[in-house]
Structure formats: structure tokens, C-alpha cells
Design a protein around this motif. Structure first.
Motif, PDB file in Angstrom:
ATOM      1  N   THR A  71       5.156  84.018 -24.900  1.00  0.00           N
ATOM      2  CA  THR A  71       5.419  82.619 -24.540  1.00  0.00           C
ATOM      3  C   THR A  71       4.149  81.805 -24.311  1.00  0.00           C
ATOM      4  O   THR A  71       4.072  80.651 -24.704  1.00  0.00           O
ATOM      5  CB  THR A  71       6.307  82.553 -23.275  1.00  0.00           C
ATOM      6  N   ASN A  72       3.148  82.414 -23.662  1.00  0.00           N
ATOM      7  CA  ASN A  72       1.929  81.651 -23.375  1.00  0.00           C
ATOM      8  C   ASN A  72       0.721  82.096 -24.187  1.00  0.00           C
ATOM      9  O   ASN A  72      -0.410  81.820 -23.835  1.00  0.00           O
ATOM     10  CB  ASN A  72       1.608  81.751 -21.881  1.00  0.00           C
ATOM     11  N   LYS A  73       0.998  82.793 -25.270  1.00  0.00           N
ATOM     12  CA  LYS A  73      -0.121  83.308 -26.064  1.00  0.00           C
ATOM     13  C   LYS A  73      -0.603  82.282 -27.099  1.00  0.00           C
ATOM     14  O   LYS A  73       0.118  81.357 -27.468  1.00  0.00           O
ATOM     15  CB  LYS A  73       0.309  84.594 -26.785  1.00  0.00           C
ATOM     16  N   THR A  74      -1.846  82.476 -27.568  1.00  0.00           N
ATOM     17  CA  THR A  74      -2.415  81.573 -28.573  1.00  0.00           C
ATOM     18  C   THR A  74      -1.805  81.878 -29.945  1.00  0.00           C
ATOM     19  O   THR A  74      -1.251  82.953 -30.161  1.00  0.00           O
ATOM     20  CB  THR A  74      -3.939  81.777 -28.686  1.00  0.00           C
ATOM     21  N   PRO A  75      -1.926  80.936 -30.879  1.00  0.00           N
ATOM     22  CA  PRO A  75      -1.384  81.174 -32.223  1.00  0.00           C
ATOM     23  C   PRO A  75      -1.939  82.453 -32.848  1.00  0.00           C
ATOM     24  O   PRO A  75      -1.197  83.215 -33.473  1.00  0.00           O
ATOM     25  CB  PRO A  75      -1.849  79.953 -33.023  1.00  0.00           C
ATOM     26  N   GLU A  76      -3.260  82.704 -32.663  1.00  0.00           N
ATOM     27  CA  GLU A  76      -3.837  83.894 -33.303  1.00  0.00           C
ATOM     28  C   GLU A  76      -3.309  85.179 -32.681  1.00  0.00           C
ATOM     29  O   GLU A  76      -3.093  86.175 -33.373  1.00  0.00           O
ATOM     30  CB  GLU A  76      -5.372  83.856 -33.297  1.00  0.00           C
ATOM     31  N   LEU A 102      -7.826  84.476 -46.749  1.00  0.00           N
ATOM     32  CA  LEU A 102      -6.839  85.556 -46.669  1.00  0.00           C
ATOM     33  C   LEU A 102      -7.473  86.864 -46.210  1.00  0.00           C
ATOM     34  O   LEU A 102      -6.910  87.607 -45.411  1.00  0.00           O
ATOM     35  CB  LEU A 102      -6.177  85.770 -48.035  1.00  0.00           C
ATOM     36  N   ARG A 103      -8.664  87.116 -46.719  1.00  0.00           N
ATOM     37  CA  ARG A 103      -9.370  88.335 -46.356  1.00  0.00           C
ATOM     38  C   ARG A 103      -9.678  88.348 -44.844  1.00  0.00           C
ATOM     39  O   ARG A 103      -9.454  89.337 -44.156  1.00  0.00           O
ATOM     40  CB  ARG A 103     -10.655  88.402 -47.181  1.00  0.00           C
ATOM     41  N   THR A 104     -10.171  87.240 -44.345  1.00  0.00           N
ATOM     42  CA  THR A 104     -10.489  87.148 -42.918  1.00  0.00           C
ATOM     43  C   THR A 104      -9.227  87.292 -42.079  1.00  0.00           C
ATOM     44  O   THR A 104      -9.207  87.987 -41.062  1.00  0.00           O
ATOM     45  CB  THR A 104     -11.179  85.805 -42.597  1.00  0.00           C
ATOM     46  N   ALA A 105      -8.167  86.632 -42.527  1.00  0.00           N
ATOM     47  CA  ALA A 105      -6.903  86.713 -41.800  1.00  0.00           C
ATOM     48  C   ALA A 105      -6.398  88.157 -41.771  1.00  0.00           C
ATOM     49  O   ALA A 105      -5.920  88.651 -40.749  1.00  0.00           O
ATOM     50  CB  ALA A 105      -5.865  85.794 -42.444  1.00  0.00           C
TER      51      ALA A 105
ATOM     52  N   THR B 431      -4.657  74.841 -36.517  1.00  0.00           N
ATOM     53  CA  THR B 431      -3.472  75.628 -36.174  1.00  0.00           C
ATOM     54  C   THR B 431      -3.013  76.459 -37.363  1.00  0.00           C
ATOM     55  O   THR B 431      -2.615  77.609 -37.220  1.00  0.00           O
ATOM     56  CB  THR B 431      -2.334  74.713 -35.697  1.00  0.00           C
ATOM     57  N   TYR B 432      -3.104  75.863 -38.533  1.00  0.00           N
ATOM     58  CA  TYR B 432      -2.703  76.589 -39.738  1.00  0.00           C
ATOM     59  C   TYR B 432      -3.528  77.872 -39.876  1.00  0.00           C
ATOM     60  O   TYR B 432      -2.985  78.958 -40.055  1.00  0.00           O
ATOM     61  CB  TYR B 432      -2.892  75.693 -40.964  1.00  0.00           C
ATOM     62  N   LEU B 433      -4.847  77.739 -39.760  1.00  0.00           N
ATOM     63  CA  LEU B 433      -5.705  78.918 -39.902  1.00  0.00           C
ATOM     64  C   LEU B 433      -5.444  79.920 -38.785  1.00  0.00           C
ATOM     65  O   LEU B 433      -5.396  81.131 -39.010  1.00  0.00           O
ATOM     66  CB  LEU B 433      -7.187  78.512 -39.902  1.00  0.00           C
ATOM     67  N   SER B 435      -2.726  80.354 -37.120  1.00  0.00           N
ATOM     68  CA  SER B 435      -1.400  80.969 -37.224  1.00  0.00           C
ATOM     69  C   SER B 435      -1.420  82.161 -38.181  1.00  0.00           C
ATOM     70  O   SER B 435      -0.455  82.902 -38.292  1.00  0.00           O
ATOM     71  CB  SER B 435      -0.368  79.950 -37.704  1.00  0.00           C
ATOM     72  N   ARG B 436      -2.555  82.326 -38.896  1.00  0.00           N
ATOM     73  CA  ARG B 436      -2.705  83.491 -39.777  1.00  0.00           C
ATOM     74  C   ARG B 436      -3.579  84.562 -39.132  1.00  0.00           C
ATOM     75  O   ARG B 436      -3.958  85.533 -39.786  1.00  0.00           O
ATOM     76  CB  ARG B 436      -3.310  83.072 -41.115  1.00  0.00           C
ATOM     77  N   GLY B 437      -3.976  84.321 -37.874  1.00  0.00           N
ATOM     78  CA  GLY B 437      -4.706  85.358 -37.152  1.00  0.00           C
ATOM     79  C   GLY B 437      -6.176  85.056 -36.921  1.00  0.00           C
ATOM     80  O   GLY B 437      -6.869  85.797 -36.239  1.00  0.00           O
ATOM     81  N   LEU B 438      -6.687  83.965 -37.496  1.00  0.00           N
ATOM     82  CA  LEU B 438      -8.090  83.638 -37.274  1.00  0.00           C
ATOM     83  C   LEU B 438      -8.286  83.084 -35.868  1.00  0.00           C
ATOM     84  O   LEU B 438      -7.485  82.279 -35.402  1.00  0.00           O
ATOM     85  CB  LEU B 438      -8.563  82.587 -38.282  1.00  0.00           C
ATOM     86  N   SER B 439      -9.381  83.498 -35.227  1.00  0.00           N
ATOM     87  CA  SER B 439      -9.674  82.933 -33.918  1.00  0.00           C
ATOM     88  C   SER B 439     -10.160  81.497 -34.130  1.00  0.00           C
ATOM     89  O   SER B 439     -10.531  81.116 -35.235  1.00  0.00           O
ATOM     90  CB  SER B 439     -10.756  83.742 -33.230  1.00  0.00           C
ATOM     91  N   GLU B 440     -10.129  80.742 -33.039  1.00  0.00           N
ATOM     92  CA  GLU B 440     -10.611  79.377 -33.095  1.00  0.00           C
ATOM     93  C   GLU B 440     -12.025  79.312 -33.655  1.00  0.00           C
ATOM     94  O   GLU B 440     -12.347  78.481 -34.496  1.00  0.00           O
ATOM     95  CB  GLU B 440     -10.659  78.866 -31.660  1.00  0.00           C
TER      96      GLU B 440
END
Ligand SMILES: Nc1ncnc2c1ncn2[C@@H]1O[C@H](COP(=O)(O)OP(=O)(O)OP(=O)(O)O)[C@@H](O)[C@H]1O
Ligand SMILES: [Mg+2]
Lengths: 246, 482
Positions: A71-76, A102-105, B431-433, B435-440
Motif C-alpha cells: 500500500t505505501n510502497k514506491t512504484p519500483e 528493458l535491460r535495466t528494468a 513513473t512509467y520508468l 513502474s518497470r522497476g527502475l529506481s528514481e
């Protein structure tokens, strides 16, 4: 372990306006859910709130994935926990190269996987072919100058490459031509397994025909007002939403 | 496709490096307590100018030049066509601050506190590792200079301009204010009147120096002016890369930096000038930089501009001989409350000359980045070519960028082109980036590196790191979860 997303009495507002008014929904691995509802009901808002979009404020309830409270977590943090949203209107990020992104993600969401750059890109090319994106897209900026359909294909490419557990597809079918819709539906079915759960937001039958969901929910005015099976979507196609009372 | 991979691997490495880099603002915004040994005090008049010339024991022609320049300075109005300059406190500025008697070729002789300052900035370390020679200037005067013996033996001259004027008076006189006369603009005239320090670099015919030479300018006093004058002469067939770094601590009262840089690239020479400025937000940065580029010579301007309150800077190349070329690359960051009015001028005065200008700017919050360019192709500059590319990146909704290209084309066979792009990075993109797991951090670094990608190889690494860090700070505020 079979993943499980539990949304409990979720309330959220944007710019001071209450949009979600207590949503309850559970999505488990191996399940296909469809979420329908009239324009402005709050479907995309639900997607954005689930991934932690900073413009949306959660005012009550909880989001729990595999027993972890997000609930309070960041998007990442949510992405790394296995949550994925294919956006209704993916935004362009000028200057960020698709392949590097994509690679970084992937490295962030799967730190344990030591896959090499070459292996990763080879895998990527296989899936680009499947969703119908030319290899030349690898060196383009994320969504920059992409057509509506190309953006949707790229969302699906990201999904298969990043291997999330719980997936929300927000109108993935809109803007796709007939052939692309088939490619995308195939890719979704191929990815579907006991270990992933889907929440498919849509207005139309045409994608649901390809992907037969076991559960159909209707969101109206910020609340889920119907929980049923695929017959609900058929009735909506025929009669619209008038038959549903708030 | 293999090439592609290696580039991506490089980018991955860079992202790692950036993550691990810990350059901090305090690293350069600190100030020491060193008191100037001598100052002309506040304000400017004939007496101050004569005093400066007197202290320096200059030849009479220089004294007269200064006084003439002062008249020109006083006769010219403060330019109003650009950014607001009303914050310059002409009366309360110290136009000359001298640290100490010494100007040594040994670091040991430099006063401790000043040495400490340069140590913190990493200057001696850089010299040992990467440089053919270096000069360090503190407030108005050079305090240190050195040149590796191999180059000295080949006739290279590298020292502060004051020393050069004493040791090589005729050589200096041949070039002093030839490309930038005092009549050029108000700030050039001011520099003519009160100039002090700066570098003099002479590279004889055919001498090709493979390592760069660097000058480090440090402005330390509050409400001071720094008015260095730098001359680089690349004689026929020579090659040289000269680098300048500038910093100043943060003060409440505004300081003024008004330098002159003159570069002479003679026939077949190749001169490269890199400047990295990181002035604090209380500095008005108003230099005049110009190059004369002769037949078949090549001039490269590389500029990175991070700090300052207002910067007005338009490095110019006068392409005077056939086949002369100039490349001009500038990367600016307009931080909150600051204005970067930068650009380039290319004057094509001979046939087959070419210019390529790349200007990149990033604006944060109410930061304002302006590209102001002049492209002139004289009648007779046959088959000359020019290309101008301006890319802007806006970080917040209230960030702005403007481009004012000005073309004067009098030659029908000349060709030229302009390109301009504007990108915006906001909450949605971040936010888009994420939401794929990248840190700020990663998200903002990727955006910045992506933006700088085509010029990354040209700009010094420390600059890229510092720029990235400043932007990350600002983006952190954007992407914060509510
Ligand atoms: N960022 C925002 N700022 C202001 N209002 C917003 C914002 N996001 C959503 N809303 C409002 O919230 C309500 C729900 O919007 P949402 O996008 O969730 O609807 P939806 O069910 O996805 O509709 P559609 O089927 O048209 O996509 C709408 O009235 C919309 O205008
Ligand atoms: Mg929607």
C-alpha cells in the motif's frame, strides 16, 4: 508458490476528488479476470493506484501481494515484487533507448538472473517478432513516435520480458488492428500459467473471445458492482450497462 | 548489431559509475578564509586601473590600453537585449584582489590555505595524471604554473598572462586583443581595463601536444570580479587541447566574472578548447570568447556550463581561410532561478569553410535556457556549409527554453540547416520508468544520459557526473511518492 494479489476496500482520490470508493478484488496465479465498466468509472485509476502512481492518493484500504503490504510502497518496489501494468496510454520517454531501458528494468526486477546482454537481447528479438515489432525498435527512444498500436505491442513485449506475476492490462486491445490483436492475444495466452494472474481491463468482447476470462467484474462509480463469469461480458456487449443498478 | 551491444554495455557501465560516484556540491561550494594580501577596494575608476597597472609593473602600452578600455567601458550601456543584468553591483565589486606575492612553479610554494583549496578540487592530482601542463589562478592572480619539460624544450610557452607579458612581451603584444578588441562589447572593455591573470599558451609550428593543458580558476572572495584574459596560439600545423575549469564558493552577494578568451588557429592547426564552469549561483558569467581560424585549420569549442546566476556566452569562430572548420558543442544546465543565455557564432569569411554547432540545454524548475546563435556567410564564402542543432530538455512544467537563431546568408552557393528538439520529463515519464522497476536515480540518469548520448564522448566525465547529480536532486523532488 502461486501468487496472490489482495485488494481490500481500496479507496483513492486524485486532485482531491474521490474516485475509488472501496474496491475489493483478489487475483491469483492461474486466474484470468476481466474488469469492465463505463467510461470514467475508475478502471484506469485502479491500475494507477495499484502500481503506486504518485498523482493518486490512497485514502483507505490495502494492496497486498503474496502477503507483503504494498500500500505505501514506491512504484519500483511494487514492480520488483512482481506487479505490472500495461498502460492505457503509455507515455513517450525521449532519449531513453528501448533496449537499454528493458535491460535495466530486467536487472532490477530479476537481480538474481545473471543473463548476459547478448542472451537477453536474443530473447528480446524472439518476442519482438512475436508481437510484430521490428528489431530496429531496439535503438529507438521508448514510445517516442510510436503509433498507438506499436505502443500496445511494446507494453506486451515488456510484460513477457520482465516476467511479472500479477498483470493488469488496461485496454490493451484498443488501437490494435485485427492481426495485431491476434498476436497480442497469442502472446498473453503463451505467457499465461499457474504462476501468473491477469486483470484485463476492456470494453469489448473481441479480446475476451480470444482469452476467455473465468471472472468478469464491473466497476461503476468507483465500486465493483457485479462479480460474475464471462456471460456478464456478453450481456454488456448486447445491452450496455443500464441493467446494472448501483 | 554487435556495435549496438558494445554501446549498450558502455551505457550499463556508465550507469554503474554514476551510481557509485559521490561528487558532492560541498566539494566545490566551500570557501576558505584566505584574506587577499592586496585589494583595490570597491568600485572602478581611472585610479584603480592605474593602480593595477602599477602593481603589475606593466609596459606603458598596456597601461594606455587599459585606460582607453576603461573609457570604452564607461561609454557603453549595459546590454538590455538579453537577460536581466540589473543585479550586477558595479559600485560594490572588488575589481582586483591579489592573494600573495608568489607565483610559483612548485606547489609547495603556494600558500597553505590556497593549496588546500586546490587540493580539495583535485587540481594537483589531475596535473600528475592527465596533463601536459597547468596553471592555477586564485582570485585575480595566477599562483602556480607548470609545463612538462618535453614541451618546454620544443618551444611551447604556457603560463599566466601576466608572467607571459614580462617574459615574452613581443609575443603577447602580437595577439593581445586582436581577435577581441575592447570595442567589442561592454564586458570585453571592462576586461581590457582591469584584466588580471588568465593563461598564455603558445604552441610553435608543427608541435603536436597529445595531452591537454589545463588552467583552473578559483574565485574566492565575496563580491569580487574575476577578469582573466586567456590567449591560445596554435601556430601552423600544430595541435593543442586546452581545458579550463572554473568554480567559486556560494555567497549572498553577487560576483562578476568577465573573461576574454582569444584563440588563434593558424594554417593547418588543430585547436580544441574545453571549458567546464561550475560557478555558484551568485555569479554573473559574461565572458567573450573568440577564435580566428585560418586556412584548413580546425577549431573545436567544447563547453559545459552548470552554475552561475546568469551566463551570457557565445563562443565565436571567424573562419578566415579556405577550408577552415569549426565545431561548437555546448551543454548547459539552467538550474532553479538561473538563466543560461548561450549559443555560438560562426562567421564564414572564406570559401569551403564549414561549421557544426550542437547546443544542448536542460532546464529545471523556473530555470531558463536560451540558445542565441549567429550564422553569417559572406559573399564569396563559396560552397561553405553549416549545421546547427539545438536540443532542449525541460524538467518541470515551469521550465522554459527558447531558441533565437540569426542567419545572415550572402553567398548563394552556401548551404545550411537548423534542427531543434524539445523534450519534457515529468512525473508521468518518471513513473512509467519506475513502474518497470527502475529506481528514481536510474530513471533520471537514463533520461539525462540518453539526452546527452550523442555528445557524451566529447564532454569531460566529471562534468557529466556533476550534471547528472544536480538533475537527480531535482528529479527526486518530482518523483516523490505522495
Ligand atoms: N490525473 C487525474 N486528474 C484529474 N482527474 C482524473 C485523473 N485521473 C483520473 N481522473 C478522473 O477520474 C475518473 C476516473 O477515470 P479513469 O481513467 O479511472 O476511468 P476509466 O474507468 O479508466 O475510464 P475509460 O473507460 O474511459 O478509460 C474520471 O472522471 C477522470 O476524469
Ligand atoms: Mg481507462
Amino acid at each position: 508458490m502461486v501468487p496472490e494479489l489482495k485488494i481490500k476496500d481500496l479507496k483513492a482520490s486524485v486532485e482531491g476528488k474521490q474516485i475509488l470508493k472501496g474496491v475489493n478484488l483478489t487475483v491469483k496465479g492461474g486466474e484470468m479476470h476481466a474488469l469492465m465498466g463505463p467510461n470514467g468509472a475508475g478502471k484506469s485509476t485502479l491500475g494507477n493506484v495499484l502500481i503506486g502512481h504518485p498523482n493518486y492518493e490512497i485514502t483507505g484500504g490495502s494492496i497486498v501481494l503474496d502477503g507483503i503490504d504494498l500500500t505505501n510502497k514506491t512504484p519500483e518496489e511494487r514492480a520488483r515484487a512482481g506487479l505490472f501494468l500495461a498502460f492505457q496510454s503509455p507515455v513517450a520517454v525521449v532519449g531513453v533507448k528501448l533496449s537499454t531501458f528493458l535491460r535495466t528494468a530486467y536487472r532490477q526486477t530479476h537481480p538474481e538472473d545473471k543473463v548476459t546482454l547478448t542472451e537477453f537481447y536474443d530473447r528480446m528479438k524472439v518476442h519482438m517478432k512475436k508481437v510484430g515489432l521490428d528489431e530496429s525498435f531496439m535503438s529507438r527512444s521508448v514510445n517516442d513516435g510510436f503509433s498507438g498500436g506499436e505502443r500496445k505491442r511494446f507494453e506486451i513485449l515488456q510484460m513477457v520480458m520482465l516476467r511479472p506475476k500479477i498483470i493488469i492490462l488496461d485496454e490493451i486491445d484498443s488501437g490494435l488492428d485485427v492481426d495485431a490483436l491476434k498476436l497480442v492475444a497469442d502472446e498473453i495466452r503463451d505467457y499465461y500459467s499457474e504462476n501468473v494472474g491477469f486483470l484485463i481491463i476492456t470494453h469489448y468482447q473481441r479480446i475476451l473471445k480470444n482469452i476467455e476470462p473465468q471472472f468478469v467484474h464491473v466497476l461503476k462509480d468507483g465500486k465493483i458492482v457485479v462479480d460474475g463469469d464471462n456471460s456478464v461480458s456478453l450481456r454488456i456487449e448486447e445491452e450496455g450497462y443500464d441493467w446494472i443498478k448501483n | 548489431m554487435e556495435v549496438e551491444y558494445s554501446k549498450d554495455a558502455e551505457m550499463e557501465k556508465l550507469l554503474e559509475d554514476l551510481k557509485n560516484s559521490n561528487v558532492k556540491k560541498e566539494d566545490w561550494e566551500f570557501h576558505d578564509n584566505y584574506k587577499p594580501v592586496y585589494s583595490t577596494g570597491k568600485g572602478l575608476n581611472r585610479k584603480v586601473v592605474e593602480e593595477i597597472s602599477e602593481i603589475k609593473k606593466e609596459p606603458d602600452w598596456m597601461r594606455r590600453f587599459r585606460l582607453k578600455a576603461l573609457e570604452i567601458f564607461e561609454s557603453k550601456p549595459v546590454p538590455t537585449w538579453g537577460p536581466d543584468l540589473s543585479g550586477i553591483d558595479w559600485e560594490n565589486t572588488n575589481y582586483y584582489n591579489r592573494p600573495d606575492e608568489v607565483n610559483s612553479t612548485k606547489w609547495e610554494d603556494v600558500p597553505d590555505e590556497i593549496k588546500e583549496t586546490f587540493n580539495k578540487l583535485g587540481v594537483p592530482e589531475m596535473e600528475q595524471k592527465y596533463l601536459a601542463g597547468s596553471v592555477a589562478q586564485y582570485d585575480s592572480e595566477g599562483v602556480y604554473h607548470s609545463l612538462k619539460k618535453v614541451w618546454e624544450d620544443k618551444g611551447v610557452v604556457f603560463m599566466d598572462l601576466d608572467s607571459a607579458l614580462r617574459e615574452h612581451p613581443d609575443l603577447v603584444k602580437d595577439y593581445f586583443c586582436k581577435a577581441v578588441p575592447a570595442t567589442d562589447n561592454k564586458f570585453a572593455a571592462l576586461n581590457g581595463a582591469v584584466w588580471s591573470g588568465g593563461s598564455f599558451l603558445y604552441v610553435p609550428k608543427g608541435v603536436q601536444i597529445d595531452m591537454p593543458l589545463q588552467t583552473y580558476f578559483r574565485m574566492n572572495g565575496e563580491a569580487t570580479g574575476q577578469f582573466e584574459h586567456t590567449i591560445v596560439v596554435a601556430d601552423e600545423g600544430s595541435k593543442v587541447h586546452y581545458i579550463e575549469g572554473c568554480t567559486a564558493p556560494r555567497y549572498d552577494r553577487n560576483s562578476l566574472h568577465s573573461a576574454i578568451v582569444e584563440i588563434y588557429a593558424k594554417k593547418n592547426a588543430h585547436a580544441r578548447y574545453t571549458s567546464v564552469q561550475n560557478w555558484s549561483k551568485s555569479v554573473y558569467n559574461m565572458p567573450t570568447k573568440r577564435a580566428w581560424v585560418d586556412e584548413n585549420a580546425k577549431m573545436e569549442w567544447v563547453g559545459g556550463s552548470l552554475g552561475s546566476k546568469v551566463t551570457m556566452l557565445y563562443p565565436s569562430s571567424y573562419l578566415r581561410g579556405p577550408y577552415a572548420t569549426t565545431h561548437n558543442l555546448n551543454v548547459s544546465l539552467a538550474g532553479p532561478g538561473t538563466v543560461k543565455d548561450t549559443g555560438a557564432k560562426a562567421l564564414h569569411l572564406a570559401p569551403h569553410t564549414s561549421s557544426r554547432i550542437i547546443a544542448k540545454s536542460i532546464s529545471i524548475e523556473d530555470g531558463k535556457a536560451i540558445y542565441r546563435g549567429l550564422l553569417r556567410m559572406n559573399k564569396g564564402a563559396e560552397h561553405s556549409k553549416s549545421h546547427v542543432q539545438c536540443d532542449a530538455l525541460l524538467i518541470n512544467d515551469n521550465s522554459t527554453s527558447f531558441t533565437y537563431p540569426h542567419d545572415e546568408i550572402y553567398e548563394p552557393t552556401a548551404t545550411f540547416g537548423h534542427e531543434a528538439t524539445v523534450g519534457r520529463i515529468g512525473t508521468e515519464e518518471l513513473t512509467y520508468l519506475r513502474s518497470r522497476g527502475l529506481s528514481e536515480d536510474e530513471a533520471s540518469s537514463m533520461i539525462v544520459l540518453g539526452f546527452l548520448d550523442d555528445v557524451m564522448k566529447e564532454i569531460p566525465m566529471e562534468f557529466a557526473v556533476e550534471m547528472n547529480r544536480l538533475i537527480k536532486l531535482e528529479m527526486g523532488k518530482l518523483g516523490a511518492v505522495g
